[in-house]
Scaffold this motif. Structure first.
Motif, mmCIF file in Angstrom:
data_model
loop_
_atom_site.group_PDB
_atom_site.id
_atom_site.type_symbol
_atom_site.label_atom_id
_atom_site.label_comp_id
_atom_site.label_asym_id
_atom_site.label_seq_id
_atom_site.Cartn_x
_atom_site.Cartn_y
_atom_site.Cartn_z
ATOM 1 N N THR A 153 -14.238 0.164 3.713
ATOM 2 C CA THR A 153 -14.067 -0.695 2.538
ATOM 3 C C THR A 153 -12.866 -0.247 1.714
ATOM 4 O O THR A 153 -12.066 -1.077 1.254
ATOM 5 N N ALA A 154 -12.727 1.060 1.529
ATOM 6 C CA ALA A 154 -11.575 1.575 0.788
ATOM 7 C C ALA A 154 -10.269 1.244 1.501
ATOM 8 O O ALA A 154 -9.276 0.859 0.870
ATOM 9 N N ALA A 155 -10.279 1.369 2.838
ATOM 10 C CA ALA A 155 -9.085 1.024 3.600
ATOM 11 C C ALA A 155 -8.755 -0.454 3.469
ATOM 12 O O ALA A 155 -7.582 -0.843 3.378
ATOM 13 N N GLY A 156 -9.797 -1.301 3.445
ATOM 14 C CA GLY A 156 -9.576 -2.729 3.251
ATOM 15 C C GLY A 156 -8.952 -3.033 1.904
ATOM 16 O O GLY A 156 -8.059 -3.890 1.793
ATOM 17 N N VAL A 157 -9.395 -2.326 0.867
ATOM 18 C CA VAL A 157 -8.817 -2.519 -0.476
ATOM 19 C C VAL A 157 -7.341 -2.115 -0.482
ATOM 20 O O VAL A 157 -6.482 -2.833 -1.018
ATOM 21 N N VAL A 158 -7.037 -0.970 0.131
ATOM 22 C CA VAL A 158 -5.645 -0.496 0.159
ATOM 23 C C VAL A 158 -4.762 -1.477 0.910
ATOM 24 O O VAL A 158 -3.665 -1.842 0.454
ATOM 25 N N LEU A 159 -5.222 -1.924 2.093
ATOM 26 C CA LEU A 159 -4.419 -2.874 2.884
ATOM 27 C C LEU A 159 -4.228 -4.192 2.144
ATOM 28 O O LEU A 159 -3.160 -4.816 2.212
ATOM 29 N N THR A 160 -5.248 -4.632 1.424
ATOM 30 C CA THR A 160 -5.125 -5.870 0.648
ATOM 31 C C THR A 160 -4.068 -5.731 -0.433
ATOM 32 O O THR A 160 -3.252 -6.645 -0.648
ATOM 33 N N LEU A 161 -4.051 -4.604 -1.117
ATOM 34 C CA LEU A 161 -3.049 -4.375 -2.159
ATOM 35 C C LEU A 161 -1.643 -4.293 -1.546
ATOM 36 O O LEU A 161 -0.684 -4.828 -2.113
ATOM 37 N N VAL A 162 -1.533 -3.617 -0.395
ATOM 38 C CA VAL A 162 -0.229 -3.536 0.276
ATOM 39 C C VAL A 162 0.239 -4.918 0.700
ATOM 40 O O VAL A 162 1.411 -5.286 0.529
ATOM 41 N N LEU A 163 -0.674 -5.709 1.271
ATOM 42 C CA LEU A 163 -0.321 -7.045 1.748
ATOM 43 C C LEU A 163 0.190 -7.925 0.613
ATOM 44 O O LEU A 163 1.096 -8.745 0.808
ATOM 45 N N SER A 164 -0.368 -7.765 -0.565
ATOM 46 C CA SER A 164 0.050 -8.600 -1.703
ATOM 47 C C SER A 164 1.462 -8.285 -2.171
ATOM 48 O O SER A 164 2.031 -9.048 -2.964
ATOM 49 N N THR A 165 2.052 -7.192 -1.676
ATOM 50 C CA THR A 165 3.419 -6.832 -2.080
ATOM 51 C C THR A 165 4.448 -7.181 -1.007
ATOM 52 O O THR A 165 5.642 -7.033 -1.242
ATOM 53 N N LEU A 166 4.009 -7.627 0.172
ATOM 54 C CA LEU A 166 4.933 -7.909 1.275
ATOM 55 C C LEU A 166 5.439 -9.338 1.178
ATOM 56 O O LEU A 166 4.646 -10.276 1.085
ATOM 57 N N SER A 167 6.750 -9.491 1.242
ATOM 58 C CA SER A 167 7.347 -10.821 1.051
ATOM 59 C C SER A 167 8.127 -11.308 2.263
ATOM 60 O O SER A 167 8.831 -12.312 2.177
ATOM 61 N N THR A 168 8.036 -10.601 3.384
ATOM 62 C CA THR A 168 8.689 -11.060 4.617
ATOM 63 C C THR A 168 7.627 -11.275 5.684
ATOM 64 O O THR A 168 6.668 -10.501 5.779
ATOM 65 N N GLU A 169 7.827 -12.330 6.492
ATOM 66 C CA GLU A 169 6.845 -12.666 7.504
ATOM 67 C C GLU A 169 6.730 -11.578 8.564
ATOM 68 O O GLU A 169 5.644 -11.299 9.070
ATOM 69 N N ALA A 170 7.851 -10.942 8.911
ATOM 70 C CA ALA A 170 7.819 -9.889 9.919
ATOM 71 C C ALA A 170 6.952 -8.720 9.482
ATOM 72 O O ALA A 170 6.269 -8.092 10.297
#
Length: 818
Positions: A406-423
């Protein structure tokens, strides 16, 4: 050896129990093999030359951008990325090569696109016919500017009129000759040498040079090219220069095969672990008896691990063989969709099958060891007690692992929200959904008990069937958790895959709709002469020529559009927030806010980039705009880009409010490829084509659906004794089936809520990073299209085994299970 013999005997007498695990492992091996074949084709695939088959040595431009990276440790690393267009070379190299010892002949050529009634063709000068070599069957070589030689597949005859669409405009030529040959995958036209160079529009440059050595000669071509930027190509490397789309497809296959294979393997591990966990859970009575007769925990782990290895090896071998066929099917679909050229053959080797077998065996062994850990360690008396009434307590290692996931899911979600390139965001998106599903799987029994508490009231309102269903779910929460996991994974993966595409497509279309000012759009291949002619027509207020390409800043790829500045604001509104598009020229460009943030630039700053054909350029930032999703990260001058793309024929945005579509079509009737669309049609046509992603990721959805069928089928089949007891105490067949349907609906409801929640969390983070808005676009009908097949699968996988079990007499079933 004794343990392995016992494992084989166990498998032989429990075929049905291991059928689900076998099918799951077989599908996993097939999927990983197919993905491995795509990846290997991207890494090692080669294309045999056609046009350049007659030239032993070919000289052409470098199709890569190179950078040397200096690390803090003092080491250096060389990286290269492909460019989007053909790199042309100076024509003066022909003289240097002719002076090279050992060279008998040097043949230069130019290549340019030509439209014919049969489709797209490649135009060349007749002086380069020797590169194939082409020879005349009838007629003669073209001498005048209005003459052309066609290949044997054109169907034209000598002396007839041949209409073509060239980069400089439509024209009619007289067929002077017909060649004896025709290339398998490309139509070829030959013009007079001077006319070919005029049509190519690259004065002083050529697309390639063929070098023919003297008999027995070995000319040092590399030495002659030193310092020029040109390279020599031999063997199949000549095909890579000829078919640039094949090289670009190889790059796509590497990323697609790697991402798809990695996602497939993660899904396979999750599904296989769940399947083995359910299988071991169903065998608790058997395990308890073995422990009661003095079987040690080590022996139990070896027994269960041996069963897993035998099942995995057999399933892996069969799945790897099936995966080769699946790989060929995938390639055929990609060819049909235009993502992979026909001449890029699939690489077939034992490595993907071996890797799939190894991955399958390892995944099964690890899944079996993890699933059997607690069952093997429990004491005999406790084992017999748990077999009679399974405990509701969640083991603390599983609880800790669930919280970590669950903690890893939270971290990945926060990281994903900062990515602005499709690659960058694409692999993280799928990983985020998977990690959240792993967390749900690990914490499944707790979530199942909470869900049963909420569903108990509505279920009990359904009299006998609902009361029994509520009681069953409350007692067997671990079984419910095993059923929920694959259903949750199916909903989460399907929603994530589908709605990532719809979110991006909707955001881009929304920006295009907001920025479109043109009354009509003409495309897809319209020469510049048509634009110049339209500007002079009454009723036409503005015409904007648009080309699409990609450039590289450093090694990073950016999508770019090239536009003519005159009248641009009348046809397109990019949403400029700083600077002015009036300053756009051959030494400047406009940048989207997203790209400007990544580049760290603002108006007035300088950016060094590489154009599509490898030409370096240094441009000033003239403006910043907001609608980068719809119109590209960078906007450049048409005059700057047109000489550096393979096909300078592009799209026209036309402002002509007083003209009807029929009137505008009449003005461009000489251009057969000019399709006239109004504003609404143009916006609809701009939707990105995501079929390739759907085909690739659809396999994972299909694999997950098979896992759903396996899990539900295993769960229902194992309850034959329970169903027989219900029949003996007076419950009718209809009531038993109703109980199972209600349980299936309950599991489906919980899985739908959890799967939708996982997809929403993932999609919200994705949309925040990619579009700037936290709201993903989820078409209601598409969402229902996900839920309806999932519900049908769940009900069918529950009802069919139950009906088969209920056909037998209850006393016979109970006697057989004793």
């Amino acid at each position: 050896m004794a343990v392995l013999t016992l494992a084989l005997k166990t498998l032989r007498h429990r075929k049905a129990a291991f059928a689900g695990a076998f099918v799951t492992l077989l599908c996993a091996a097939a999927l990983v093999t197919a993905c491995g074949m795509l990846l290997e084709t991207g890494l090692r695939g080669r294309v045999a030359p056609e046009r350049y088959a007659g030239a032993p040595v070919l000289v052409a431009g470098d199709q890569y951008v190179h950078r040397t990276i200096h690390k803090s440790s003092g080491k250096t690393k060389h990286k290269a990325k492909p460019i989007a267009e053909r790199a042309w070379i100076p024509a003066s190299l022909t003289q240097r090569l002719r002076r090279t010892p050992g060279v008998r002949e040097v043949v230069a050529e130019v290549t340019f696109p030509v439209g014919t009634k049969n489709g797209q063709a490649q135009g060349h000068g007749w002086d380069s016919a020797a590169l194939t070599p082409f020879t005349l069957a009838v007629g003669r070589a073209p001498k005048a500017a209005d003459e052309v030689v066609v290949d044997a597949g054109s169907g034209a005859r000598v002396g007839t009129r041949f209409d073509v669409l060239t980069p400089v405009g439509p024209a009619a030529y007289r067929v002077a000759g017909v060649t004896r040959q025709a290339l398998p995958s490309q139509d070829t036209l030959f013009f007079a040498p001077a006319e070919a160079r005029r049509l190519a529009g690259r004065p002083g440059r050529v697309s390639a040079i063929g070098v023919f050595p003297t008999p027995g000669g070995r000319p040092d071509v590399a030495a002659a090219l030193r310092g020029t930027g040109a390279l020599q190509y031999t063997g199949d490397d000549r095909g890579a220069v000829e078919f640039l789309d094949a090289e670009q497809a190889r790059v796509k296959l590497v990323s697609l095969g790697g991402a798809l294979g990695g996602t497939s393997l993660l899904v396979a591990i999750l599904v296989v672990a769940g399947t083995f966990a359910l299988s071991i859970q169903q065998r608790q009575r058997e395990i308890a008896l073995l422990r009661a007769v003095a079987a040690t925990p080590k022996q139990m782990r070896r027994l269960l691990g041996g069963e897993a290895l035998v099942t995995a090896v057999v399933a892996g071998l069969a799945g790897s063989a099936a995966g080769i066929g699946l790989g060929f099917w995938l390639r055929s679909r990609f060819v049909a969709l235009g993502a992979v050229p026909e001449h890029l053959r699939l690489v077939v080797s034992p490595f993907p099958a071996f890797a799939a077998l190894l991955a399958t065996v390892l995944a099964a062994w690890v899944a079996a060891r993890i699933s059997s850990r607690r069952a093997a360690r429990v004491r005999p008396v406790e084992a017999l007690g748990e077999a009679a009434l399974p405990t509701a307590r969640l083991p603390w290692p599983r609880l800790v692992a669930g919280l970590l996931a669950t903690a890893a899911g939270v971290v990945l979600t926060l990281v994903l929200s900062t990515l602005s390139t499709e690659a960058a965001s694409s692999p993280v998106t799928m990983l985020t959904a998977l990690v959240w599903t792993v967390a749900v799987s690990l914490l499944g029994p707790l979530l199942a008990r909470a869900a049963v508490a909420l569903l108990a009231l509505p279920l009990r309102a359904s009299r006998v069937g609902g009361y029994l269903a509520a009681a069953n779910l409350r007692v067997a929460s671990r079984r419910l958790a095993s059923v929920i996991t694959p259903l949750c994974l199916l909903v989460a993966m399907a929603c994530t895959i589908l709605f990532v595409q719809t979110t991006m497509g909707h955001a881009a279309q929304r920006e295009i709709a907001a920025g479109s000012r043109a009354d009509y759009v003409l495309g897809p291949r319209v020469p510049g002469s048509a634009a110049r002619s339209l500007r002079e027509q009454p009723g036409v207020e503005a015409v904007t020529e648009v080309l699409h390409t990609s450039v590289r800043v450093g090694l990073t790829k950016y999508g770019a559009q090239a536009v003519t500045v005159e009248g641009l604001t009348r046809t397109t509104d990019l949403g400029v927030v700083a600077g002015s598009l009036r300053d756009l020229g051959t030494h400047s460009m406009a940048v989207s806010e997203n790209a400007a943030g990544r580049l760290g630039v603002s108006v007035g700053d300088t950016v060094r980039l590489t154009l599509g054909d490898g030409t370096p350029a240094t441009l000033n930032v003239a403006a910043l705009y907001t609608r980068g999703l719809g119109y590209g990260d960078l906007t450049l001058s048409h005059a700057l880009v047109a000489p550096h793309v393979d096909n300078p024929m592009g799209t026209l945005y036309v402002a002509a409010p007083r003209l009807t579509r029929a009137e505008l079509s009449a003005l461009v009737r000489a251009v057969p490829s000019a399709t006239v669309m109004d504003r609404a049609e143009a916006v609809t046509a701009s939707a990105p084509d995501a079929e390739v992603n759907y085909v690739a990721m659809g396999l994972i959805i299909a694999f997950t659906a098979i896992a759903v069928i396996n899990t539900l089928g295993m769960s229902t089949s194992d309850r034959s004794r329970e169903l027989a007891l219900l029949r003996l105490v007076g419950t009718t067949r209809r009531q038993v089936l109703r109980v199972l349907r209600l349980e299936a609906f309950a599991a489906l409801a919980v899985a739908t809520v959890l799967g939708t929640g996982i997809a929403l969390v993932t999609l919200t983070a994705f949309a925040t990073g990619m579009t700037g808005s936290p709201t993903p676009y989820i078409p209601p009908l598409t969402y229902l299209g996900v839920l309806a097949p999932t519900a049908a699968l769940a009900l069918a996988a529950t009802a069919l085994p139950a009906r088969l079990a209920l056909r037998r007499h209850p006393a016979e079933v109970i006697g057989a299970r004793q």
